[in-house]
Design a protein around this motif. Structure first.
Motif, PDB file in Angstrom:
ATOM      1  N   THR A   1       0.775  -1.290  -0.019  1.00 16.07           N
ATOM      2  CA  THR A   1      -0.032   0.011   0.100  1.00 16.07           C
ATOM      3  C   THR A   1       0.860   1.340   0.052  1.00 16.07           C
ATOM      4  O   THR A   1       0.644   2.045  -0.815  1.00 16.07           O
ATOM      5  CB  THR A   1      -0.989   0.010   1.392  1.00 16.07           C
ATOM      6  OG1 THR A   1      -1.733  -1.440   1.347  1.00 16.07           O
ATOM      7  CG2 THR A   1      -1.943   0.988   1.371  1.00 16.07           C
ATOM      8  N   ARG A   2       2.146   1.178   0.682  1.00 18.41           N
ATOM      9  CA  ARG A   2       2.714   2.418   0.841  1.00 18.41           C
ATOM     10  C   ARG A   2       3.691   2.568  -0.451  1.00 18.41           C
ATOM     11  O   ARG A   2       3.750   3.507  -0.914  1.00 18.41           O
ATOM     12  CB  ARG A   2       3.832   2.352   1.948  1.00 18.41           C
ATOM     13  CG  ARG A   2       4.804   3.437   2.312  1.00 18.41           C
ATOM     14  CD  ARG A   2       5.946   2.979   3.117  1.00 18.41           C
ATOM     15  NE  ARG A   2       6.737   4.129   3.332  1.00 18.41           N
ATOM     16  CZ  ARG A   2       7.948   4.161   4.143  1.00 18.41           C
ATOM     17  NH1 ARG A   2       8.230   3.099   4.875  1.00 18.41           N
ATOM     18  NH2 ARG A   2       8.525   5.187   4.154  1.00 18.41           N
ATOM     19  N   SER A   3       3.916   1.303  -1.112  1.00 25.62           N
ATOM     20  CA  SER A   3       4.769   1.480  -2.530  1.00 25.62           C
ATOM     21  C   SER A   3       3.769   2.258  -3.220  1.00 25.62           C
ATOM     22  O   SER A   3       3.986   2.991  -4.416  1.00 25.62           O
ATOM     23  CB  SER A   3       5.168   0.145  -2.873  1.00 25.62           C
ATOM     24  OG  SER A   3       5.624   0.234  -4.008  1.00 25.62           O
ATOM     25  N   LYS A   4       2.577   1.714  -3.337  1.00 22.37           N
ATOM     26  CA  LYS A   4       1.369   2.303  -4.261  1.00 22.37           C
ATOM     27  C   LYS A   4       1.309   3.947  -4.125  1.00 22.37           C
ATOM     28  O   LYS A   4       1.136   4.620  -5.083  1.00 22.37           O
ATOM     29  CB  LYS A   4       0.152   1.643  -4.214  1.00 22.37           C
ATOM     30  CG  LYS A   4       0.189   0.266  -4.724  1.00 22.37           C
ATOM     31  CD  LYS A   4      -1.317  -0.486  -4.610  1.00 22.37           C
ATOM     32  CE  LYS A   4      -1.392  -1.848  -5.357  1.00 22.37           C
ATOM     33  NZ  LYS A   4      -2.638  -2.338  -5.134  1.00 22.37           N
ATOM     34  N   SER A   5       1.280   4.079  -2.728  1.00 21.70           N
ATOM     35  CA  SER A   5       1.116   5.680  -2.515  1.00 21.70           C
ATOM     36  C   SER A   5       2.102   6.173  -2.957  1.00 21.70           C
ATOM     37  O   SER A   5       1.894   7.625  -3.760  1.00 21.70           O
ATOM     38  CB  SER A   5       0.809   5.795  -0.982  1.00 21.70           C
ATOM     39  OG  SER A   5       1.972   5.499  -0.403  1.00 21.70           O
TER      40      SER A   5
ATOM     41  N   TRP B   1       4.262   5.849  -5.715  1.00 20.59           N
ATOM     42  CA  TRP B   1       4.191   5.764  -7.058  1.00 20.59           C
ATOM     43  C   TRP B   1       2.786   6.741  -7.466  1.00 20.59           C
ATOM     44  O   TRP B   1       3.379   7.567  -8.541  1.00 20.59           O
ATOM     45  CB  TRP B   1       3.903   4.391  -7.618  1.00 20.59           C
ATOM     46  CG  TRP B   1       5.194   3.646  -7.878  1.00 20.59           C
ATOM     47  CD1 TRP B   1       5.703   2.686  -6.973  1.00 20.59           C
ATOM     48  CD2 TRP B   1       6.303   3.863  -8.549  1.00 20.59           C
ATOM     49  NE1 TRP B   1       6.837   2.318  -7.602  1.00 20.59           N
ATOM     50  CE2 TRP B   1       7.344   2.996  -8.598  1.00 20.59           C
ATOM     51  CE3 TRP B   1       6.381   4.780  -9.735  1.00 20.59           C
ATOM     52  CZ2 TRP B   1       8.387   2.955  -9.254  1.00 20.59           C
ATOM     53  CZ3 TRP B   1       7.528   4.809 -10.419  1.00 20.59           C
ATOM     54  CH2 TRP B   1       8.625   3.945 -10.049  1.00 20.59           C
ATOM     55  N   LEU B   2       1.783   6.778  -6.844  1.00 21.77           N
ATOM     56  CA  LEU B   2       0.717   7.570  -7.210  1.00 21.77           C
ATOM     57  C   LEU B   2       1.290   8.945  -7.038  1.00 21.77           C
ATOM     58  O   LEU B   2       0.886   9.746  -7.791  1.00 21.77           O
ATOM     59  CB  LEU B   2      -0.399   7.088  -6.140  1.00 21.77           C
ATOM     60  CG  LEU B   2      -1.850   7.841  -6.593  1.00 21.77           C
ATOM     61  CD1 LEU B   2      -2.126   7.434  -7.933  1.00 21.77           C
ATOM     62  CD2 LEU B   2      -2.734   7.790  -5.409  1.00 21.77           C
ATOM     63  N   THR B   3       2.035   9.364  -5.983  1.00 23.56           N
ATOM     64  CA  THR B   3       2.303  10.667  -5.603  1.00 23.56           C
ATOM     65  C   THR B   3       3.301  11.103  -6.809  1.00 23.56           C
ATOM     66  O   THR B   3       3.088  12.266  -7.358  1.00 23.56           O
ATOM     67  CB  THR B   3       3.334  10.777  -4.362  1.00 23.56           C
ATOM     68  OG1 THR B   3       2.383  10.335  -3.408  1.00 23.56           O
ATOM     69  CG2 THR B   3       3.456  12.184  -3.947  1.00 23.56           C
ATOM     70  N   PHE B   4       3.942  10.103  -7.255  1.00 28.90           N
ATOM     71  CA  PHE B   4       5.146  10.548  -8.363  1.00 28.90           C
ATOM     72  C   PHE B   4       4.452  10.806  -9.612  1.00 28.90           C
ATOM     73  O   PHE B   4       4.743  11.671 -10.252  1.00 28.90           O
ATOM     74  CB  PHE B   4       6.222   9.466  -8.610  1.00 28.90           C
ATOM     75  CG  PHE B   4       7.290   9.605  -7.628  1.00 28.90           C
ATOM     76  CD1 PHE B   4       8.206  10.760  -7.791  1.00 28.90           C
ATOM     77  CD2 PHE B   4       7.673   8.745  -6.671  1.00 28.90           C
ATOM     78  CE1 PHE B   4       9.388  10.647  -6.879  1.00 28.90           C
ATOM     79  CE2 PHE B   4       8.709   8.608  -5.880  1.00 28.90           C
ATOM     80  CZ  PHE B   4       9.712   9.806  -6.035  1.00 28.90           C
ATOM     81  N   ILE B   5       3.394   9.997  -9.942  1.00 24.97           N
ATOM     82  CA  ILE B   5       2.617  10.163 -11.002  1.00 24.97           C
ATOM     83  C   ILE B   5       1.885  11.586 -11.041  1.00 24.97           C
ATOM     84  O   ILE B   5       1.869  12.217 -12.101  1.00 24.97           O
ATOM     85  CB  ILE B   5       1.340   9.176 -11.074  1.00 24.97           C
ATOM     86  CG1 ILE B   5       2.442   7.951 -11.622  1.00 24.97           C
ATOM     87  CG2 ILE B   5       0.611   9.380 -12.217  1.00 24.97           C
ATOM     88  CD1 ILE B   5       1.525   6.319 -11.570  1.00 24.97           C
ATOM     89  N   VAL B   6       1.027  11.860  -9.910  1.00 26.93           N
ATOM     90  CA  VAL B   6       0.374  12.880  -9.801  1.00 26.93           C
ATOM     91  C   VAL B   6       1.371  14.327  -9.873  1.00 26.93           C
ATOM     92  O   VAL B   6       0.966  15.191 -10.517  1.00 26.93           O
ATOM     93  CB  VAL B   6      -0.328  13.115  -8.601  1.00 26.93           C
ATOM     94  CG1 VAL B   6      -0.871  14.573  -8.134  1.00 26.93           C
ATOM     95  CG2 VAL B   6      -1.169  12.014  -8.446  1.00 26.93           C
TER      96      VAL B   6
END
Length: 351
Positions: free
Chosen positions: A3-7, A9-14
Protein backbone atom coordinates in the motif's frame (compact mmCIF):
# COMPACT_ATOMS: atom_id res chain seq x y z
CA UNK A 1 4.27 -2.35 2.40
CA UNK A 2 2.49 -2.72 -0.95
CA UNK A 3 0.00 0.00 0.00
CA UNK A 4 2.87 2.36 0.86
CA UNK A 5 4.64 1.56 -2.40
CA UNK A 6 1.45 2.27 -4.33
CA UNK A 7 0.94 5.61 -2.57
CA UNK A 8 4.55 6.64 -3.35
CA UNK A 9 4.12 5.80 -7.03
CA UNK A 10 0.75 7.57 -7.10
CA UNK A 11 2.39 10.68 -5.61
CA UNK A 12 5.11 10.60 -8.27
CA UNK A 13 2.56 10.20 -11.07
CA UNK A 14 0.41 13.08 -9.81
CA UNK A 15 3.52 15.25 -9.41
CA UNK A 16 4.75 14.40 -12.91
CA UNK A 17 1.36 15.15 -14.49
CA UNK A 18 1.15 18.41 -12.52
CA UNK A 19 4.61 19.54 -13.64
CA UNK A 20 3.80 18.60 -17.26
CA UNK A 21 0.53 20.55 -17.28
CA UNK A 22 1.83 23.54 -15.29
CA UNK A 23 3.18 25.69 -18.19
CA UNK A 24 0.00 25.09 -20.22
CA UNK A 25 -2.27 26.10 -17.34
CA UNK A 26 -0.10 29.07 -16.36
CA UNK A 27 0.03 30.45 -19.90
CA UNK A 28 -3.73 30.04 -20.27
CA UNK A 29 -4.46 31.71 -16.92
CA UNK A 30 -1.67 34.25 -16.31
CA UNK A 31 -0.01 34.75 -19.68
CA UNK A 32 3.29 33.88 -21.34
CA UNK A 33 5.35 36.18 -19.13
CA UNK A 34 4.68 33.97 -16.13
CA UNK A 35 5.92 30.92 -18.02
CA UNK A 36 9.18 32.85 -18.52
CA UNK A 37 9.24 33.46 -14.76
CA UNK A 38 8.90 29.70 -14.24
CA UNK A 39 11.81 29.14 -16.65
CA UNK A 40 13.96 31.54 -14.65
CA UNK A 41 12.86 29.84 -11.41
CA UNK A 42 14.18 26.52 -12.77
CA UNK A 43 17.51 28.16 -13.65
CA UNK A 44 17.73 29.61 -10.14
CA UNK A 45 17.01 26.17 -8.68
CA UNK A 46 20.02 24.83 -10.62
CA UNK A 47 22.16 27.68 -9.32
CA UNK A 48 20.96 27.28 -5.74
CA UNK A 49 21.57 23.51 -5.83
CA UNK A 50 25.09 24.16 -7.16
CA UNK A 51 25.89 26.75 -4.50
CA UNK A 52 24.43 24.45 -1.87
CA UNK A 53 27.23 21.97 -2.61
CA UNK A 54 29.83 24.59 -1.66
CA UNK A 55 27.98 26.34 1.18
CA UNK A 56 25.57 23.71 2.50
CA UNK A 57 27.57 20.50 2.06
CA UNK A 58 31.17 21.69 2.45
CA UNK A 59 30.53 24.78 4.64
CA UNK A 60 32.55 27.14 2.41
CA UNK A 61 30.91 30.58 2.25
CA UNK A 62 31.05 31.66 -1.41
CA UNK A 63 29.82 35.16 -2.31
CA UNK A 64 31.23 35.10 -5.84
CA UNK A 65 29.19 32.22 -7.19
CA UNK A 66 27.58 34.37 -9.87
CA UNK A 67 30.99 34.52 -11.61
CA UNK A 68 30.67 30.86 -12.66
CA UNK A 69 27.20 31.59 -14.01
CA UNK A 70 28.76 34.42 -16.04
CA UNK A 71 31.57 32.17 -17.34
CA UNK A 72 29.07 29.58 -18.59
CA UNK A 73 26.85 32.26 -20.15
CA UNK A 74 29.71 34.03 -21.93
CA UNK A 75 31.16 30.74 -23.23
CA UNK A 76 27.81 29.98 -24.81
CA UNK A 77 27.29 33.54 -26.08
CA UNK A 78 30.73 33.95 -27.68
CA UNK A 79 30.60 30.58 -29.41
CA UNK A 80 26.99 30.83 -30.62
CA UNK A 81 26.55 34.39 -31.86
CA UNK A 82 27.79 36.76 -34.60
CA UNK A 83 30.43 38.11 -32.14
CA UNK A 84 33.07 35.72 -33.55
CA UNK A 85 30.92 34.31 -36.34
CA UNK A 86 30.87 30.92 -34.60
CA UNK A 87 27.70 28.91 -34.20
CA UNK A 88 28.68 25.73 -32.39
CA UNK A 89 25.99 23.13 -31.63
CA UNK A 90 24.32 22.97 -28.23
CA UNK A 91 25.77 19.55 -27.37
CA UNK A 92 29.28 21.10 -27.61
CA UNK A 93 28.45 24.48 -26.03
CA UNK A 94 27.05 23.21 -22.76
CA UNK A 95 30.02 20.95 -21.85
CA UNK A 96 32.47 23.70 -22.84
CA UNK A 97 30.72 26.20 -20.56
CA UNK A 98 30.48 23.69 -17.72
CA UNK A 99 34.16 22.71 -18.06
CA UNK A 100 35.30 26.36 -18.19
CA UNK A 101 33.24 27.20 -15.10
CA UNK A 102 34.60 24.12 -13.30
CA UNK A 103 38.16 25.21 -14.15
CA UNK A 104 37.46 28.69 -12.76
CA UNK A 105 36.06 27.00 -9.65
CA UNK A 106 39.39 25.23 -9.12
CA UNK A 107 41.28 28.48 -9.82
CA UNK A 108 39.22 30.19 -7.12
CA UNK A 109 39.45 27.29 -4.68
CA UNK A 110 43.22 26.71 -4.93
CA UNK A 111 44.43 29.97 -3.33
CA UNK A 112 41.64 30.00 -0.71
CA UNK A 113 42.19 26.54 0.79
CA UNK A 114 43.32 27.94 4.13
CA UNK A 115 40.53 30.49 4.41
CA UNK A 116 37.20 30.03 6.17
CA UNK A 117 34.20 32.09 7.21
CA UNK A 118 34.31 35.84 6.67
CA UNK A 119 37.78 35.82 5.08
CA UNK A 120 36.70 33.31 2.44
CA UNK A 121 33.51 35.30 1.81
CA UNK A 122 35.51 38.49 1.16
CA UNK A 123 37.90 36.77 -1.25
CA UNK A 124 35.11 35.07 -3.21
CA UNK A 125 33.16 38.33 -3.30
CA UNK A 126 36.20 39.98 -4.85
CA UNK A 127 36.53 37.16 -7.38
CA UNK A 128 32.93 37.64 -8.52
CA UNK A 129 33.45 41.37 -8.98
CA UNK A 130 36.76 40.84 -10.82
CA UNK A 131 35.06 38.58 -13.36
CA UNK A 132 32.24 41.10 -13.91
CA UNK A 133 34.63 44.05 -14.32
CA UNK A 134 36.87 41.94 -16.56
CA UNK A 135 33.91 41.15 -18.84
CA UNK A 136 32.92 44.80 -18.78
CA UNK A 137 36.33 45.99 -20.02
CA UNK A 138 37.31 43.23 -22.40
CA UNK A 139 36.35 45.23 -25.48
CA UNK A 140 39.69 46.98 -26.03
CA UNK A 141 42.26 46.79 -27.58
CA UNK A 142 40.69 43.57 -28.91
CA UNK A 143 36.93 43.34 -28.68
CA UNK A 144 36.09 40.00 -27.12
CA UNK A 145 33.05 40.49 -24.89
CA UNK A 146 31.71 43.70 -26.47
CA UNK A 147 32.06 45.42 -23.07
CA UNK A 148 29.04 46.98 -21.39
CA UNK A 149 26.94 46.54 -24.57
CA UNK A 150 26.97 42.79 -24.03
CA UNK A 151 26.53 40.04 -26.60
CA UNK A 152 23.38 40.10 -28.72
CA UNK A 153 21.72 37.77 -31.25
CA UNK A 154 22.75 34.63 -29.36
CA UNK A 155 21.52 31.45 -31.00
CA UNK A 156 18.55 29.83 -29.26
CA UNK A 157 19.04 26.33 -27.93
CA UNK A 158 18.68 23.80 -30.74
CA UNK A 159 18.87 20.03 -30.30
CA UNK A 160 18.95 17.75 -33.38
CA UNK A 161 17.43 20.51 -35.53
CA UNK A 162 14.64 21.18 -33.00
CA UNK A 163 14.74 24.86 -32.05
CA UNK A 164 13.44 25.86 -28.62
CA UNK A 165 13.20 29.46 -29.80
CA UNK A 166 10.14 28.87 -31.99
CA UNK A 167 6.55 27.78 -31.47
CA UNK A 168 5.93 24.12 -32.30
CA UNK A 169 2.85 21.94 -32.71
CA UNK A 170 3.34 18.70 -30.79
CA UNK A 171 0.82 15.99 -29.85
CA UNK A 172 -2.06 18.20 -30.95
CA UNK A 173 -0.86 21.07 -28.73
CA UNK A 174 0.64 24.42 -29.72
CA UNK A 175 3.64 24.97 -27.45
CA UNK A 176 5.29 28.38 -27.31
CA UNK A 177 9.04 28.93 -26.91
CA UNK A 178 8.87 29.60 -23.12
CA UNK A 179 6.85 26.41 -22.66
CA UNK A 180 9.40 24.36 -24.60
CA UNK A 181 12.23 25.87 -22.56
CA UNK A 182 10.29 24.98 -19.42
CA UNK A 183 10.34 21.27 -20.30
CA UNK A 184 14.04 21.36 -21.18
CA UNK A 185 14.99 23.25 -18.00
CA UNK A 186 12.77 20.98 -15.91
CA UNK A 187 14.53 17.87 -17.22
CA UNK A 188 17.98 19.36 -16.55
CA UNK A 189 16.92 20.61 -13.12
CA UNK A 190 15.77 17.12 -12.16
CA UNK A 191 19.12 15.72 -13.32
CA UNK A 192 20.92 18.37 -11.26
CA UNK A 193 18.87 17.56 -8.16
CA UNK A 194 19.46 13.82 -8.66
CA UNK A 195 23.24 14.33 -8.87
CA UNK A 196 23.22 16.58 -5.78
CA UNK A 197 21.21 14.02 -3.79
CA UNK A 198 23.53 11.20 -4.83
CA UNK A 199 26.57 13.31 -3.89
CA UNK A 200 25.10 14.05 -0.47
CA UNK A 201 24.88 10.37 0.43
CA UNK A 202 28.21 9.39 -1.14
CA UNK A 203 31.66 9.12 0.44
CA UNK A 204 32.47 12.52 -1.02
CA UNK A 205 29.35 14.00 0.57
CA UNK A 206 30.32 12.59 3.96
CA UNK A 207 33.83 13.99 3.51
CA UNK A 208 32.34 17.44 2.77
CA UNK A 209 30.21 17.15 5.92
CA UNK A 210 33.28 16.18 7.97
CA UNK A 211 35.22 19.21 6.68
CA UNK A 212 32.27 21.45 7.39
CA UNK A 213 32.02 20.25 10.98
CA UNK A 214 35.71 20.17 11.88
CA UNK A 215 38.45 20.50 9.29
CA UNK A 216 41.28 19.38 11.58
CA UNK A 217 39.39 16.29 12.71
CA UNK A 218 38.56 15.47 9.09
CA UNK A 219 42.24 15.74 8.16
CA UNK A 220 43.17 13.52 11.11
CA UNK A 221 40.84 10.79 9.84
CA UNK A 222 42.68 10.65 6.52
CA UNK A 223 40.46 12.86 4.37
CA UNK A 224 42.40 14.77 1.72
CA UNK A 225 41.03 18.18 2.67
CA UNK A 226 42.65 20.03 -0.23
CA UNK A 227 41.25 17.79 -2.95
CA UNK A 228 37.80 17.51 -1.37
CA UNK A 229 37.53 21.29 -1.05
CA UNK A 230 38.63 21.81 -4.64
CA UNK A 231 36.10 19.22 -5.73
CA UNK A 232 33.33 21.14 -3.94
CA UNK A 233 34.30 24.38 -5.71
CA UNK A 234 34.56 22.60 -9.08
CA UNK A 235 31.25 20.75 -8.74
CA UNK A 236 29.34 23.84 -7.63
CA UNK A 237 30.93 25.93 -10.39
CA UNK A 238 30.06 23.32 -13.02
CA UNK A 239 26.38 23.51 -12.11
CA UNK A 240 26.62 27.30 -12.34
CA UNK A 241 28.25 27.04 -15.77
CA UNK A 242 25.48 24.78 -17.08
CA UNK A 243 22.81 27.20 -15.81
CA UNK A 244 24.70 30.12 -17.39
CA UNK A 245 24.80 28.45 -20.81
CA UNK A 246 21.07 27.75 -20.65
CA UNK A 247 20.42 31.34 -19.59
CA UNK A 248 22.35 32.75 -22.58
CA UNK A 249 20.48 30.53 -25.06
CA UNK A 250 17.15 31.35 -23.41
CA UNK A 251 17.59 35.12 -23.20
CA UNK A 252 19.38 35.71 -26.52
CA UNK A 253 21.30 38.60 -24.94
CA UNK A 254 23.67 38.92 -21.99
CA UNK A 255 25.72 41.75 -20.52
CA UNK A 256 28.02 42.03 -17.47
CA UNK A 257 25.24 43.75 -15.51
CA UNK A 258 23.30 40.46 -15.52
CA UNK A 259 25.94 39.03 -13.16
CA UNK A 260 26.33 41.58 -10.39
CA UNK A 261 26.86 41.06 -6.67
CA UNK A 262 23.13 41.28 -5.93
CA UNK A 263 22.56 38.09 -7.93
CA UNK A 264 25.12 36.24 -5.78
CA UNK A 265 23.44 37.50 -2.64
CA UNK A 266 20.01 36.44 -3.92
CA UNK A 267 21.18 32.90 -4.64
CA UNK A 268 22.72 32.68 -1.18
CA UNK A 269 19.45 33.98 0.31
CA UNK A 270 17.56 31.21 -1.51
CA UNK A 271 19.66 28.63 0.32
CA UNK A 272 19.39 30.35 3.71
CA UNK A 273 15.64 30.91 3.34
CA UNK A 274 14.87 27.37 2.21
CA UNK A 275 17.23 25.51 4.52
CA UNK A 276 20.96 25.18 4.04
CA UNK A 277 22.11 21.68 3.10
CA UNK A 278 18.61 20.37 2.38
CA UNK A 279 17.69 20.02 -1.31
CA UNK A 280 13.86 20.35 -0.90
CA UNK A 281 14.44 23.51 1.15
CA UNK A 282 16.84 24.93 -1.43
CA UNK A 283 14.29 24.28 -4.20
CA UNK A 284 11.55 25.97 -2.15
CA UNK A 285 13.76 28.98 -1.42
CA UNK A 286 14.65 29.39 -5.11
CA UNK A 287 10.99 29.27 -6.17
CA UNK A 288 9.86 31.72 -3.49
CA UNK A 289 12.58 34.30 -4.16
CA UNK A 290 12.01 34.13 -7.92
CA UNK A 291 8.22 34.22 -7.98
CA UNK A 292 7.43 36.57 -5.06
CA UNK A 293 9.37 39.62 -6.39
CA UNK A 294 7.55 39.24 -9.72
CA UNK A 295 4.17 38.96 -7.99
CA UNK A 296 4.89 42.13 -5.98
CA UNK A 297 5.20 44.08 -9.26
CA UNK A 298 1.39 44.12 -9.29
CA UNK A 299 1.32 46.14 -6.06
CA UNK A 300 1.41 49.36 -8.13
CA UNK A 301 -1.66 48.25 -10.13
CA UNK A 302 -3.50 47.34 -6.94
CA UNK A 303 -2.79 50.79 -5.46
CA UNK A 304 -4.12 52.50 -8.62
CA UNK A 305 -7.25 50.32 -8.57
CA UNK A 306 -8.00 50.98 -4.87
CA UNK A 307 -6.90 54.58 -4.23
CA UNK A 308 -6.39 55.99 -7.73
CA UNK A 309 -2.62 56.57 -7.60
CA UNK A 310 0.63 54.92 -6.52
CA UNK A 311 1.62 55.77 -2.92
CA UNK A 312 4.57 53.41 -2.56
CA UNK A 313 6.79 52.53 -5.52
CA UNK A 314 6.51 48.76 -6.14
CA UNK A 315 10.30 48.49 -6.48
CA UNK A 316 10.87 50.02 -3.03
CA UNK A 317 8.09 47.93 -1.53
CA UNK A 318 9.57 44.73 -2.94
CA UNK A 319 12.92 45.34 -1.29
CA UNK A 320 11.24 46.42 1.96
CA UNK A 321 9.15 43.25 2.12
CA UNK A 322 12.16 41.17 1.12
CA UNK A 323 14.23 42.64 3.96
CA UNK A 324 11.41 42.16 6.47
CA UNK A 325 10.95 38.53 5.39
CA UNK A 326 14.66 37.82 5.94
CA UNK A 327 14.61 39.44 9.39
CA UNK A 328 11.52 37.43 10.39
CA UNK A 329 13.20 34.29 9.10
CA UNK A 330 16.27 34.89 11.25
CA UNK A 331 14.06 35.47 14.30
CA UNK A 332 11.56 32.65 14.00
CA UNK A 333 13.05 30.09 11.55
CA UNK A 334 16.85 30.54 11.70
CA UNK A 335 17.42 27.10 10.18
CA UNK A 336 15.23 27.93 7.15
CA UNK A 337 11.74 26.94 6.02
CA UNK A 338 12.70 23.31 5.34
CA UNK A 339 15.92 22.66 7.26
CA UNK A 340 17.78 19.37 7.23
CA UNK A 341 17.34 17.17 10.30
CA UNK A 342 20.91 17.91 11.39
CA UNK A 343 20.42 21.68 11.26
CA UNK A 344 17.08 21.32 13.06
CA UNK A 345 18.72 19.36 15.88
CA UNK A 346 21.57 21.88 16.15
CA UNK A 347 19.24 24.86 16.50
CA UNK A 348 17.00 22.92 18.90
CA UNK A 349 19.96 22.08 21.13
CA UNK A 350 21.21 25.67 21.06
CA UNK A 351 17.78 26.98 22.07
Amino acid sequence: MKTRSKSVWLTFIVLAVGLALLPILVQAGLGRSWVRVMDLALLYIMLAVGLNIVVGYAGLLDLGYIAFYAVGAYCYALLASPQFGLHLPFWALLPIGAAAAGLFGVLLGAPTLRLRGDYLAIVTLGFGEIIRIFLNNLNAPVNITNGPQGVNLIDPIRIAGFSFGKTHHLFGLTLSSPQLYYYLFLALTLVTIFIALRLQDSRIGRAWAAIREDELAAQATGINVRNIKLLAFAMGATFGGVAGGLFAGFQGFISPESFNLMESVMILCMIVLGGMGNIPGVVLGAILLTVLPEALRYVGDWQRAWIGHVVIDPTDLRMLLFGMALILMMLFRPAGLLPSNRHKREYHNES
